[in-house]
Design an enzyme around this catalytic site. Structure first.
Site, PDB file in Angstrom:
ATOM      1  N   HIS A 187      47.347  42.267  50.347  1.00  0.00           N
ATOM      2  CA  HIS A 187      46.950  43.115  49.148  1.00  0.00           C
ATOM      3  C   HIS A 187      45.716  43.691  49.504  1.00  0.00           C
ATOM      4  CE1 HIS A 187      44.961  39.378  47.856  1.00  0.00           C
ATOM      5  NE2 HIS A 187      44.383  40.142  47.454  1.00  0.00           N
ATOM      6  N   GLU A 206      45.564  44.602  43.395  1.00  0.00           N
ATOM      7  CA  GLU A 206      45.060  43.492  42.601  1.00  0.00           C
ATOM      8  C   GLU A 206      43.809  44.074  41.742  1.00  0.00           C
ATOM      9  OE1 GLU A 206      43.162  40.297  44.980  1.00  0.00           O
ATOM     10  OE2 GLU A 206      42.917  38.962  42.897  1.00  0.00           O
ATOM     11  N   HIS A 241      38.188  43.964  47.798  1.00  0.00           N
ATOM     12  CA  HIS A 241      38.230  43.207  48.991  1.00  0.00           C
ATOM     13  C   HIS A 241      39.899  43.411  49.575  1.00  0.00           C
ATOM     14  CE1 HIS A 241      39.892  40.409  45.791  1.00  0.00           C
ATOM     15  NE2 HIS A 241      40.901  40.048  46.638  1.00  0.00           N
ATOM     16  N   TYR A 259      47.851  40.700  39.826  1.00  0.00           N
ATOM     17  CA  TYR A 259      48.569  41.270  40.950  1.00  0.00           C
ATOM     18  C   TYR A 259      49.769  42.233  40.520  1.00  0.00           C
ATOM     19  CZ  TYR A 259      46.080  37.789  43.872  1.00  0.00           C
ATOM     20  OH  TYR A 259      45.207  37.266  44.583  1.00  0.00           O
TER      21      TYR A 259
HETATM   22  C1  M3P Z   1      43.084  36.243  46.648  1.00  0.00           C
HETATM   23  C2  M3P Z   1      41.952  36.350  46.182  1.00  0.00           C
HETATM   24  C3  M3P Z   1      46.746  33.865  48.560  1.00  0.00           C
HETATM   25  C4  M3P Z   1      45.783  33.978  48.159  1.00  0.00           C
HETATM   26  C5  M3P Z   1      45.040  35.041  47.785  1.00  0.00           C
HETATM   27  C6  M3P Z   1      43.709  35.111  46.838  1.00  0.00           C
HETATM   28  C7  M3P Z   1      47.698  35.278  49.191  1.00  0.00           C
HETATM   29  O1  M3P Z   1      43.920  37.389  46.634  1.00  0.00           O
HETATM   30  O2  M3P Z   1      41.348  37.311  45.660  1.00  0.00           O
HETATM   31  O3  M3P Z   1      41.163  35.216  46.133  1.00  0.00           O
HETATM   32  O4  M3P Z   1      47.461  32.869  49.251  1.00  0.00           O
HETATM   33 FE    FE Z   2      42.597  38.948  46.395  1.00  0.00          FE
END
Ligand code: M3P
Ligand code: FE
Length: 304
Positions: free
Chosen positions: A211, A262, A150, A252
């Site tokens: 990311h 990630e 993702h 991360y």
């Molecule tokens: C994820 C995920 C932020 C949340 C990120 C969450 C940037 O990356 O894979 O669920 O607030």
């Molecule tokens: Fe993520």
């Protein structure tokens, strides 16, 4: 008709050799093609020509991200819908991009360039189609994830952006974070996959990439990835830990040019009728990092 899944991400790097060394030796991707200024990479279990394109450019950044649609005719339907919404759109002809045919390109409301494609060159995974081994060769270097999972882009107006992805592109929302006034701070969206997200949108500057994530098969692989990252001197941003949102296990970290990567596993099974989960801002720390319960400023403010 509809959007199937994330197909590839196209980025710029001022040091193509350094980036290539990191993505092949540390991340453990397969290099599938290289020209003077561009490198194409994929994971060992991916069937498409590539999932990552890196091209030389003095400034690091994301050129575009591409989703695959289910049927060839979907492109014409999406062209009408995206145009009706008011996004500038163009057709890229067959032959203009390596590994794929005709595609649609447009700017999403939060400023990133998105591409939709159906015709993708299928070059197959590393295992083949005849009596395939269930595992890749044991000597693959680095983390060697089976596939990309993702991505996350930032948006100044998350609700406006989410509306575009849901109403125009037909993605399904699985989770959202709301502020005290009920405004969306973040949304998690799925295509035709049964995962909690193929793309997420979180509050931040328009045009930014937060990311992208590679799938790993279990928590033990996340632990091993942490060892590989630390051994290679890669800067870890957060983890290994668990998200509250998506329930996924995660780390991360930053590639040598500062793009956040990630690795992700777990999460839950999503069906088309799965109800949306909602997080409130006062629980955002747990939503992000369930064990630490921290809203890390580096995590929220650093982006590409
Ligand atoms: C994820 C995920 C932020 C949340 C990120 C969450 C940037 O990356 O894979 O669920 O607030
Ligand atoms: Fe993520």
């Amino acid at each position: 008709m509809g959007i199937l899944r994330l197909a590839h991400i196209d980025v710029r790097t001022p040091d193509l050799d350094l980036s290539t060394a990191y993505y092949t030796e540390v991340m453990g991707l397969q290099q599938v093609q290289r020209t003077d200024d561009t490198v194409y990479l994929k994971c060992w279990d991916e069937e498409d020509h590539h999932s990552l394109r890196m091209r030389y450019h003095p400034r690091t950044g994301m050129d575009s991200f591409t989703f695959r649609v289910e049927a060839e005719d979907d492109l014409a339907d999406f062209e009408n819908k995206v145009e009706a919404y008011g996004c500038p759109i163009s057709r890229v002809s067959r032959g203009e991009a390596v590994g794929q045919g005709e595609s649609l390109r447009f700017e999403v409301p939060s400023g990133q360039i998105m591409e939709l494609v159906w015709d993708i060159e299928k070059t197959g995974n590393l295992l083949g189609k005849h009596n395939p081994s269930p595992t890749p060769p044991p000597d693959l270097p680095g983390i060697a994830p089976p596939r990309m999972d993702h991505m996350l882009v930032n948006a100044e107006e998350v609700a406006e952006s989410a509306k575009f992805f849901i109403d125009v592109l037909g993605l399904r929302m699985t989770e959202q974070v709301l502020d005290g006034n009920g405004h969306q701070l973040g949304v998690w969206l799925a295509g035709r996959t049964n995962s909690p997200h193929d793309i997420a949108i979180v509050n931040g500057p328009n045009g930014a990439l937060h990311h992208w994530a590679y799938w790993l098969d279990d928590w033990d692989h996340i632990r091993k990835a942490a060892d590989t990252l630390a051994y290679n001197g890669v800067q870890i941003d957060q983890g290994p830990t668990r998200h509250g949102v998506t329930r996924g296990n995660t780390i991360y970290f930053f590639d040598p040019l500062g793009i956040r990567n990630e690795v992700f596993t777990g999460g839950y099974w999503v069906d088309p009728d799965t109800e949306i989960l909602t997080w409130t801002e006062d629980n955002f720390g747990k939503g992000l990092f369930y064990y630490e319960n921290v809203v890390s400023q580096r995590f929220l403010r650093m982006h590409t």
